[in-house]
Write a protein that holds these residues in place. Structure first.
Motif, PDB file in Angstrom:
ATOM      1  N   CYS A  51      -2.080  17.126 -40.029  1.00 58.87           N
ATOM      2  CA  CYS A  51      -1.282  16.015 -39.497  1.00 58.87           C
ATOM      3  C   CYS A  51      -0.183  16.528 -38.558  1.00 58.87           C
ATOM      4  O   CYS A  51       0.081  15.932 -37.507  1.00 58.87           O
ATOM      5  N   LEU A  52       0.457  17.629 -38.937  1.00 61.58           N
ATOM      6  CA  LEU A  52       1.499  18.192 -38.080  1.00 61.58           C
ATOM      7  C   LEU A  52       0.928  18.628 -36.737  1.00 61.58           C
ATOM      8  O   LEU A  52       1.507  18.348 -35.679  1.00 61.58           O
ATOM      9  N   PHE A  53      -0.210  19.306 -36.747  1.00 57.74           N
ATOM     10  CA  PHE A  53      -0.805  19.782 -35.496  1.00 57.74           C
ATOM     11  C   PHE A  53      -1.259  18.624 -34.620  1.00 57.74           C
ATOM     12  O   PHE A  53      -1.113  18.652 -33.395  1.00 57.74           O
ATOM     13  N   TYR A  54      -1.830  17.586 -35.241  1.00 56.43           N
ATOM     14  CA  TYR A  54      -2.177  16.372 -34.483  1.00 56.43           C
ATOM     15  C   TYR A  54      -0.940  15.822 -33.790  1.00 56.43           C
ATOM     16  O   TYR A  54      -0.970  15.460 -32.609  1.00 56.43           O
ATOM     17  N   GLN A  55       0.145  15.724 -34.546  1.00 54.29           N
ATOM     18  CA  GLN A  55       1.369  15.137 -34.016  1.00 54.29           C
ATOM     19  C   GLN A  55       1.940  15.975 -32.867  1.00 54.29           C
ATOM     20  O   GLN A  55       2.334  15.431 -31.824  1.00 54.29           O
ATOM     21  N   MET A  56       1.964  17.290 -33.041  1.00 56.50           N
ATOM     22  CA  MET A  56       2.504  18.165 -32.001  1.00 56.50           C
ATOM     23  C   MET A  56       1.674  18.110 -30.732  1.00 56.50           C
ATOM     24  O   MET A  56       2.208  18.055 -29.614  1.00 56.50           O
ATOM     25  N   LEU A  57       0.357  18.105 -30.876  1.00 53.59           N
ATOM     26  CA  LEU A  57      -0.512  18.045 -29.703  1.00 53.59           C
ATOM     27  C   LEU A  57      -0.428  16.681 -29.027  1.00 53.59           C
ATOM     28  O   LEU A  57      -0.437  16.584 -27.787  1.00 53.59           O
ATOM     29  N   GLU A  58      -0.343  15.620 -29.834  1.00 52.20           N
ATOM     30  CA  GLU A  58      -0.234  14.277 -29.280  1.00 52.20           C
ATOM     31  C   GLU A  58       1.005  14.137 -28.409  1.00 52.20           C
ATOM     32  O   GLU A  58       0.978  13.495 -27.353  1.00 52.20           O
ATOM     33  N   ARG A  59       2.100  14.759 -28.836  1.00 54.04           N
ATOM     34  CA  ARG A  59       3.340  14.696 -28.065  1.00 54.04           C
ATOM     35  C   ARG A  59       3.252  15.435 -26.744  1.00 54.04           C
ATOM     36  O   ARG A  59       4.074  15.238 -25.859  1.00 54.04           O
ATOM     37  N   GLN A  60       2.232  16.266 -26.615  1.00 51.41           N
ATOM     38  CA  GLN A  60       1.981  16.944 -25.345  1.00 51.41           C
ATOM     39  C   GLN A  60       0.848  16.277 -24.563  1.00 51.41           C
ATOM     40  O   GLN A  60       0.367  16.810 -23.563  1.00 51.41           O
ATOM     41  N   GLY A  61       0.404  15.134 -25.072  1.00 57.02           N
ATOM     42  CA  GLY A  61      -0.661  14.407 -24.402  1.00 57.02           C
ATOM     43  C   GLY A  61      -2.039  14.957 -24.675  1.00 57.02           C
ATOM     44  O   GLY A  61      -3.003  14.630 -23.967  1.00 57.02           O
ATOM     45  N   ILE A  62      -2.150  15.773 -25.702  1.00 61.53           N
ATOM     46  CA  ILE A  62      -3.440  16.381 -26.055  1.00 61.53           C
ATOM     47  C   ILE A  62      -4.000  15.634 -27.259  1.00 61.53           C
ATOM     48  O   ILE A  62      -3.465  15.722 -28.368  1.00 61.53           O
ATOM     49  N   THR A  63      -5.052  14.870 -27.062  1.00 62.33           N
ATOM     50  CA  THR A  63      -5.659  14.060 -28.111  1.00 62.33           C
ATOM     51  C   THR A  63      -7.119  14.476 -28.327  1.00 62.33           C
ATOM     52  O   THR A  63      -7.694  15.205 -27.495  1.00 62.33           O
ATOM     53  N   LYS A  67     -11.491  17.459 -24.083  1.00 61.45           N
ATOM     54  CA  LYS A  67     -12.455  18.497 -24.431  1.00 61.45           C
ATOM     55  C   LYS A  67     -11.795  19.733 -25.022  1.00 61.45           C
ATOM     56  O   LYS A  67     -12.427  20.477 -25.782  1.00 61.45           O
ATOM     57  N   ASP A  68     -10.536  19.970 -24.658  1.00 64.89           N
ATOM     58  CA  ASP A  68      -9.869  21.178 -25.126  1.00 64.89           C
ATOM     59  C   ASP A  68      -9.073  20.956 -26.410  1.00 64.89           C
ATOM     60  O   ASP A  68      -8.311  21.826 -26.835  1.00 64.89           O
ATOM     61  N   PHE A  69      -9.244  19.786 -27.051  1.00 65.49           N
ATOM     62  CA  PHE A  69      -8.446  19.492 -28.235  1.00 65.49           C
ATOM     63  C   PHE A  69      -8.694  20.506 -29.352  1.00 65.49           C
ATOM     64  O   PHE A  69      -7.746  21.036 -29.948  1.00 65.49           O
ATOM     65  N   ALA A  70      -9.962  20.791 -29.640  1.00 63.69           N
ATOM     66  CA  ALA A  70     -10.273  21.724 -30.724  1.00 63.69           C
ATOM     67  C   ALA A  70      -9.721  23.111 -30.435  1.00 63.69           C
ATOM     68  O   ALA A  70      -9.239  23.812 -31.338  1.00 63.69           O
ATOM     69  N   GLN A  71      -9.766  23.523 -29.170  1.00 69.42           N
ATOM     70  CA  GLN A  71      -9.223  24.827 -28.772  1.00 69.42           C
ATOM     71  C   GLN A  71      -7.709  24.857 -28.980  1.00 69.42           C
ATOM     72  O   GLN A  71      -7.163  25.806 -29.545  1.00 69.42           O
ATOM     73  N   LYS A  72      -7.027  23.811 -28.544  1.00 70.93           N
ATOM     74  CA  LYS A  72      -5.573  23.734 -28.693  1.00 70.93           C
ATOM     75  C   LYS A  72      -5.181  23.655 -30.168  1.00 70.93           C
ATOM     76  O   LYS A  72      -4.170  24.233 -30.588  1.00 70.93           O
ATOM     77  N   PHE A  73      -5.971  22.916 -30.936  1.00 69.34           N
ATOM     78  CA  PHE A  73      -5.711  22.824 -32.369  1.00 69.34           C
ATOM     79  C   PHE A  73      -5.822  24.217 -32.999  1.00 69.34           C
ATOM     80  O   PHE A  73      -4.978  24.609 -33.808  1.00 69.34           O
ATOM     81  N   ARG A  74      -6.841  24.977 -32.620  1.00 67.81           N
ATOM     82  CA  ARG A  74      -7.025  26.318 -33.167  1.00 67.81           C
ATOM     83  C   ARG A  74      -5.854  27.223 -32.774  1.00 67.81           C
ATOM     84  O   ARG A  74      -5.433  28.077 -33.564  1.00 67.81           O
ATOM     85  N   SER A 117     -12.046  36.128 -28.425  1.00 65.40           N
ATOM     86  CA  SER A 117     -11.852  36.629 -29.782  1.00 65.40           C
ATOM     87  C   SER A 117     -12.688  35.834 -30.774  1.00 65.40           C
ATOM     88  O   SER A 117     -12.946  34.639 -30.605  1.00 65.40           O
ATOM     89  N   ASP A 118     -13.092  36.503 -31.856  1.00 64.62           N
ATOM     90  CA  ASP A 118     -13.860  35.850 -32.915  1.00 64.62           C
ATOM     91  C   ASP A 118     -13.145  34.620 -33.468  1.00 64.62           C
ATOM     92  O   ASP A 118     -13.781  33.685 -33.946  1.00 64.62           O
ATOM     93  N   ILE A 119     -11.837  34.622 -33.417  1.00 67.52           N
ATOM     94  CA  ILE A 119     -11.072  33.524 -34.005  1.00 67.52           C
ATOM     95  C   ILE A 119     -11.307  32.206 -33.273  1.00 67.52           C
ATOM     96  O   ILE A 119     -11.055  31.125 -33.795  1.00 67.52           O
ATOM     97  N   TYR A 120     -11.842  32.274 -32.059  1.00 62.01           N
ATOM     98  CA  TYR A 120     -12.123  31.058 -31.279  1.00 62.01           C
ATOM     99  C   TYR A 120     -13.603  30.657 -31.325  1.00 62.01           C
ATOM    100  O   TYR A 120     -13.981  29.635 -30.755  1.00 62.01           O
ATOM    101  N   ARG A 121     -14.436  31.445 -31.959  1.00 55.78           N
ATOM    102  CA  ARG A 121     -15.881  31.222 -31.850  1.00 55.78           C
ATOM    103  C   ARG A 121     -16.391  30.037 -32.658  1.00 55.78           C
ATOM    104  O   ARG A 121     -17.339  29.399 -32.254  1.00 55.78           O
ATOM    105  N   ARG A 122     -15.793  29.771 -33.787  1.00 54.62           N
ATOM    106  CA  ARG A 122     -16.270  28.675 -34.631  1.00 54.62           C
ATOM    107  C   ARG A 122     -15.103  27.725 -34.869  1.00 54.62           C
ATOM    108  O   ARG A 122     -14.459  27.753 -35.913  1.00 54.62           O
ATOM    109  N   LEU A 123     -14.862  26.872 -33.893  1.00 53.50           N
ATOM    110  CA  LEU A 123     -13.713  25.981 -33.969  1.00 53.50           C
ATOM    111  C   LEU A 123     -13.873  24.949 -35.081  1.00 53.50           C
ATOM    112  O   LEU A 123     -12.892  24.377 -35.554  1.00 53.50           O
ATOM    113  N   GLY A 124     -15.098  24.704 -35.481  1.00 48.73           N
ATOM    114  CA  GLY A 124     -15.333  23.758 -36.570  1.00 48.73           C
ATOM    115  C   GLY A 124     -15.141  24.366 -37.941  1.00 48.73           C
ATOM    116  O   GLY A 124     -15.102  23.652 -38.944  1.00 48.73           O
ATOM    117  N   TYR A 125     -15.028  25.700 -38.008  1.00 49.59           N
ATOM    118  CA  TYR A 125     -14.816  26.355 -39.290  1.00 49.59           C
ATOM    119  C   TYR A 125     -13.323  26.607 -39.465  1.00 49.59           C
ATOM    120  O   TYR A 125     -12.772  27.581 -38.986  1.00 49.59           O
TER     121      TYR A 125
END
Length: 418
Positions: A51-63, A67-74, A117-125
């Motif tokens: 919820c915090l990450f959703y809120q922070m990204l939303e305040r930057q216009g990232i919803t 397409k880059d939402f999952a990347q920004k969330f990670r 980096s491996d940390i970006y490879r499986r954004l759904g995990y």
């Protein structure tokens, strides 16, 4: 020189997971009790972070529409992961990868982490993939997971101010590309997973979340107003007899859910016997004698109990049997007929997934799926009991499934007032 294996090579995850097609009825029966849980949604703190990450990204216009939402969330999740990686006593998804990022560093920023980096490879995990669905069920995210609800915003605020100041500062600087010292990351203890890290405000929000959920789902409200105690949960893992006794009492305790709990008990008994018979057949086809094993004949009364339970199960209008396996078993008689049906069902299920069955024409083609000696030991343990009731109880205990009672207890404790 080239060598050919006599066995099928494992190439797809679907080859070895759920070989009997029991996961769908299992998950749908779980949902009859706790729709808001999965086997991976173990910690309430993840919902707060989401919820915090959703809120922070939303305040930057990232919803989530971007397409880059999952990347920004990670990117935000990495900061949270580093906080946990610096505290080995806590565990978080991808913690090993996070730990490798801080090794040998005094400071770190997003620019220090390669986009490859491996940390970006499986954004759904991670938090987004494992907790979005449960957050929708809890009422923290709106339908489709596109926006936070009012409760979601409350939880975001509470989680972001766990240390009673603006705890989001470290996340803001991280997302802005600022370098942060490893020492500072290690000191951000307020954002850990454990129950002791939660704030009074956060616990209060969870009380509201649970109460709101119960109001919307009155049939399952008793699961929250009278949750299992720590001792009762321990009994689920003690022995076949304590597990069986507990399962028999649940419909009385939660009488509004007696029908659902009855189906769950029947499913667990059936799936345990089905799995047992399948493993025995696998070992027999794989040459049990070659391992010095002699498998005795299966108790025909245990097989009859399977078909009888199947007949009772499918007679309930609300039963779940997407591929007709239980309906098919209900019409059968005899151990050989039942075992053949289970194997044929396995073969159809595997081929529908476009992967190889474990057994084809009485021959094992996927090696080392079940240890013959372990199966033989289980056979002996089950049949050391003379009566069918105790054999069934032993099997059900050994193949028991997770019905989320432990998670409910953990979330309830998390919401307790400080």
């Amino acid at each position: 020189m080239m060598f050919f294996s006599e066995y099928t090579i494992l190439e797809k995850p679907g080859l070895i997971t759920d070989p009997l097609g029991l996961s769908i009825p299992y998950s749908r029966l779980q949902d009859k009790l706790f729709r808001q849980f999965t086997v991976l949604s173990n910690y309430p703190a993840y919902h707060g972070a989401l919820c915090l990450f959703y809120q922070m990204l939303e305040r930057q216009g990232i919803t989530p529409n971007r397409k880059d939402f999952a990347q920004k969330f990670r990117e935000l999740e990495i900061c949270w992961g580093l906080i946990h990686a610096s505290a080995p006593s806590t565990s978080i998804l991808n913690v090993t990868k996070y730990a490798s990022l801080i090794q040998g560093r005094e400071r770190i920023s997003l620019s220090d982490i390669s986009k490859g980096s491996d940390i970006y490879r499986r954004l759904g995990y991670g938090t987004l993939g494992h907790y979005s669905g449960p957050s929708i069920e809890w009422g923290l995210l709106g339908k489709g997971g596109k926006t936070l609800t009012a409760l979601g915003r409350k939880l975001a605020d509470a989680f972001g101010e766990r240390n009673e100041t603006s705890g989001t500062d470290i996340f803001k600087r991280w997302l802005a590309g600022k370098a942060i010292s490893i020492a500072e990351i290690g000191e951000a203890r307020a954002f850990r997973l454990d129950r002791e890290s939660r704030s009074r405000q956060e616990a209060g929000v969870w009380q509201e979340v649970i109460a709101t959920y119960c109001d919307a789902h009155p049939r399952t409200k008793a699961l929250w107003t009278a949750p299992l105690t720590t001792r009762e949960l321990e009994k689920l893992h003690e022995s076949a007899s304590t597990y069986d006794a507990h399962c028999m009492l649940l419909p009385q305790r939660y009488n509004m859910l007696s029908s659902e709990l009855g189906l769950i008990r029947q499913f667990e008994q059936m799936s345990a016997t089905i799995q047992f018979l399948f493993e025995l057949e696998y070992v027999a086809c794989g040459g049990a004698a070659a391992h010095g094993l002699v498998l005795k004949e299966v108790n025909p009364l245990l097989v009859k109990r399977l078909t009888d339970i199947a007949a009772q199960y499918v007679d309930v209008p609300e039963h779940i049997d997407p591929k007709g396996m239980f309906a098919g078993l209900a019409r059968l008689h005899g151990s050989r007929e039942v075992t053949d049906f289970i194997v044929h069902h396995h073969q159809r299920h595997q081929r529908a997934k476009q992967v190889s069955p474990f057994i084809v024409e009485g021959r094992v083609v996927i090696a080392e799926r079940y240890d013959p000696r372990q199966v033989a030991r289980m056979f002996d343990d089950v049949y050391k009991h003379d009566d069918t009731d105790r054999q069934q109880a032993e099997l059900t205990f050994r193949y028991r499934r997770d019905w989320h009672f432990g998670r409910a207890s953990r979330y309830q404790a998390y919401a307790e007032a400080l």
